[in-house]
Structure formats: C-alpha cells, structure tokens
Design a protein around this motif. Sequence first.
Motif, PDB file in Angstrom:
ATOM      1  N   ASP A  66      44.944  50.125  30.824  1.00  0.00           N
ATOM      2  CA  ASP A  66      45.824  50.438  31.951  1.00  0.00           C
ATOM      3  C   ASP A  66      45.321  49.855  33.275  1.00  0.00           C
ATOM      4  O   ASP A  66      45.884  50.123  34.338  1.00  0.00           O
ATOM      5  CB  ASP A  66      46.029  51.949  32.087  1.00  0.00           C
ATOM      6  N   GLU A  67      44.311  49.023  33.235  1.00  0.00           N
ATOM      7  CA  GLU A  67      43.759  48.388  34.446  1.00  0.00           C
ATOM      8  C   GLU A  67      44.811  47.482  35.081  1.00  0.00           C
ATOM      9  O   GLU A  67      45.547  46.780  34.380  1.00  0.00           O
ATOM     10  CB  GLU A  67      42.520  47.569  34.071  1.00  0.00           C
ATOM     11  N   GLU A  68      44.885  47.494  36.401  1.00  0.00           N
ATOM     12  CA  GLU A  68      45.823  46.634  37.125  1.00  0.00           C
ATOM     13  C   GLU A  68      45.113  45.947  38.275  1.00  0.00           C
ATOM     14  O   GLU A  68      44.124  46.456  38.807  1.00  0.00           O
ATOM     15  CB  GLU A  68      46.996  47.461  37.674  1.00  0.00           C
ATOM     16  N   ASN A  69      45.628  44.786  38.656  1.00  0.00           N
ATOM     17  CA  ASN A  69      45.113  44.034  39.806  1.00  0.00           C
ATOM     18  C   ASN A  69      43.585  43.974  39.813  1.00  0.00           C
ATOM     19  O   ASN A  69      42.931  44.546  40.667  1.00  0.00           O
ATOM     20  CB  ASN A  69      45.633  44.649  41.110  1.00  0.00           C
ATOM     21  N   PHE A  70      43.034  43.263  38.857  1.00  0.00           N
ATOM     22  CA  PHE A  70      41.581  43.197  38.755  1.00  0.00           C
ATOM     23  C   PHE A  70      41.117  41.752  38.610  1.00  0.00           C
ATOM     24  O   PHE A  70      41.861  40.880  38.172  1.00  0.00           O
ATOM     25  CB  PHE A  70      41.074  44.043  37.579  1.00  0.00           C
ATOM     26  N   SER A  71      39.888  41.556  39.033  1.00  0.00           N
ATOM     27  CA  SER A  71      39.228  40.273  38.811  1.00  0.00           C
ATOM     28  C   SER A  71      37.859  40.573  38.233  1.00  0.00           C
ATOM     29  O   SER A  71      37.292  41.641  38.481  1.00  0.00           O
ATOM     30  CB  SER A  71      39.130  39.470  40.105  1.00  0.00           C
ATOM     31  N   MET A  72      37.372  39.637  37.456  1.00  0.00           N
ATOM     32  CA  MET A  72      36.072  39.843  36.820  1.00  0.00           C
ATOM     33  C   MET A  72      35.446  38.501  36.471  1.00  0.00           C
ATOM     34  O   MET A  72      36.141  37.503  36.321  1.00  0.00           O
ATOM     35  CB  MET A  72      36.225  40.676  35.556  1.00  0.00           C
ATOM     36  N   GLU A  73      34.143  38.513  36.370  1.00  0.00           N
ATOM     37  CA  GLU A  73      33.413  37.357  35.879  1.00  0.00           C
ATOM     38  C   GLU A  73      32.944  37.693  34.476  1.00  0.00           C
ATOM     39  O   GLU A  73      32.167  38.630  34.276  1.00  0.00           O
ATOM     40  CB  GLU A  73      32.225  37.042  36.786  1.00  0.00           C
ATOM     41  N   GLY A  74      33.445  36.951  33.509  1.00  0.00           N
ATOM     42  CA  GLY A  74      33.074  37.182  32.121  1.00  0.00           C
ATOM     43  C   GLY A  74      31.926  36.290  31.707  1.00  0.00           C
ATOM     44  O   GLY A  74      31.299  35.634  32.535  1.00  0.00           O
ATOM     45  N   TRP A  75      31.679  36.244  30.420  1.00  0.00           N
ATOM     46  CA  TRP A  75      30.608  35.408  29.892  1.00  0.00           C
ATOM     47  C   TRP A  75      30.940  33.935  30.025  1.00  0.00           C
ATOM     48  O   TRP A  75      30.052  33.102  30.133  1.00  0.00           O
ATOM     49  CB  TRP A  75      30.366  35.723  28.418  1.00  0.00           C
ATOM     50  N   TYR A  76      32.217  33.604  30.021  1.00  0.00           N
ATOM     51  CA  TYR A  76      32.637  32.200  30.031  1.00  0.00           C
ATOM     52  C   TYR A  76      33.353  31.814  31.319  1.00  0.00           C
ATOM     53  O   TYR A  76      33.129  30.733  31.847  1.00  0.00           O
ATOM     54  CB  TYR A  76      33.569  31.950  28.835  1.00  0.00           C
ATOM     55  N   ALA A  77      34.231  32.682  31.805  1.00  0.00           N
ATOM     56  CA  ALA A  77      35.114  32.308  32.914  1.00  0.00           C
ATOM     57  C   ALA A  77      35.294  33.453  33.904  1.00  0.00           C
ATOM     58  O   ALA A  77      34.905  34.589  33.648  1.00  0.00           O
ATOM     59  CB  ALA A  77      36.489  31.902  32.359  1.00  0.00           C
TER      60      ALA A  77
END
Length: 159
Positions: free
Chosen positions: A114-125
């Motif tokens: 249910d997460e909305e409007n999010f940004s994240m740094e993953g392992w790849y991108a």
Amino acid sequence: MSILYLVKKNDEFVSFCSCKESLVGDPGQLDCPWCGCGWLFSCTKCRKAFSFAVATEIDKTWEEIAVEDLYGYSKKQPTHEEISEWVEAMKAMQSDIELGKTYVYLDGVFIPADEENFSMEGWYAKHEFEYVPQVAALKNAEIEKLVLSNPEYWRNNRM
C-alpha cells in the motif's frame, strides 16, 4: 515458538509456486533484475516466483527456514556459516514487517503493497513510484512490460 515471516499471500499478478506453504526465500537477485529476480519473491521449497507475500506468524525457527531455502537453492546441506549469514540477512530484510500487512519485493527491499509516492535506492537502481508497480500492474498489465521486466527501465535508473 513462532516468528513473524513473509509467506505467499495469493496467486495475483505473477505466481508460479503452488506449494502448500510458500515462505519467502533469500532474494537471489542477479545483475538482470528485469528477469524477475529483482521484483518477485521466490519460494524456499520449489524456488518458483510469486508477487505478493503477507507477514504471518509461523511455527518455524529462522534456522529451519534457512536450511530449507539454502538446500532448495543448492540441493546440498548448508554449513553453519551459511545458515548464520542467511539468518542475519533475512532478519535484517524483514525487520520492519508488520503482522497481516502485504508486501512486494523490489530490488533488494520488501515494500508494503500500500506504499504510495516513494523513492528508494535498491541493489541495482534508483526507483521513484507513485504506486507500487506490482499493485499498479493488477489494473494495468502494461506496467510489467514498461517497468518491471523492461531492461531499458532498469538500465536507465541504474546507480
């Protein structure tokens, strides 16, 4: 003794696993996350993929799940060191899960569905979304082709 752990919730979107009990395995994400390894859970028993998991109390130890997952991957008995490393990594990845809440996997992170409007740094991108892409794909199947399984999307957002 029970622990809080991610278990397959349903067969929505992508689901190849038909095990009676499908526990989330350690993400064996490769350098081609668009193949599914960067956005699908895998079952500890059959290693097949699925999209949605729910945080559930289960009557197993972390070590039992580690052995199941590691054996399912390599078909050989894991060492004590491999088990310890697996437990440490999975406890860290699941440290913020909440009982009864639904999750997806994206690029090294378990994300509430249910997460909305999010940004994240993953392992790849690096990712920026208005809605969780697996959830959005339930209404618009093109999301899979445009984002999740699109090598161009992943490469353009590579860190």
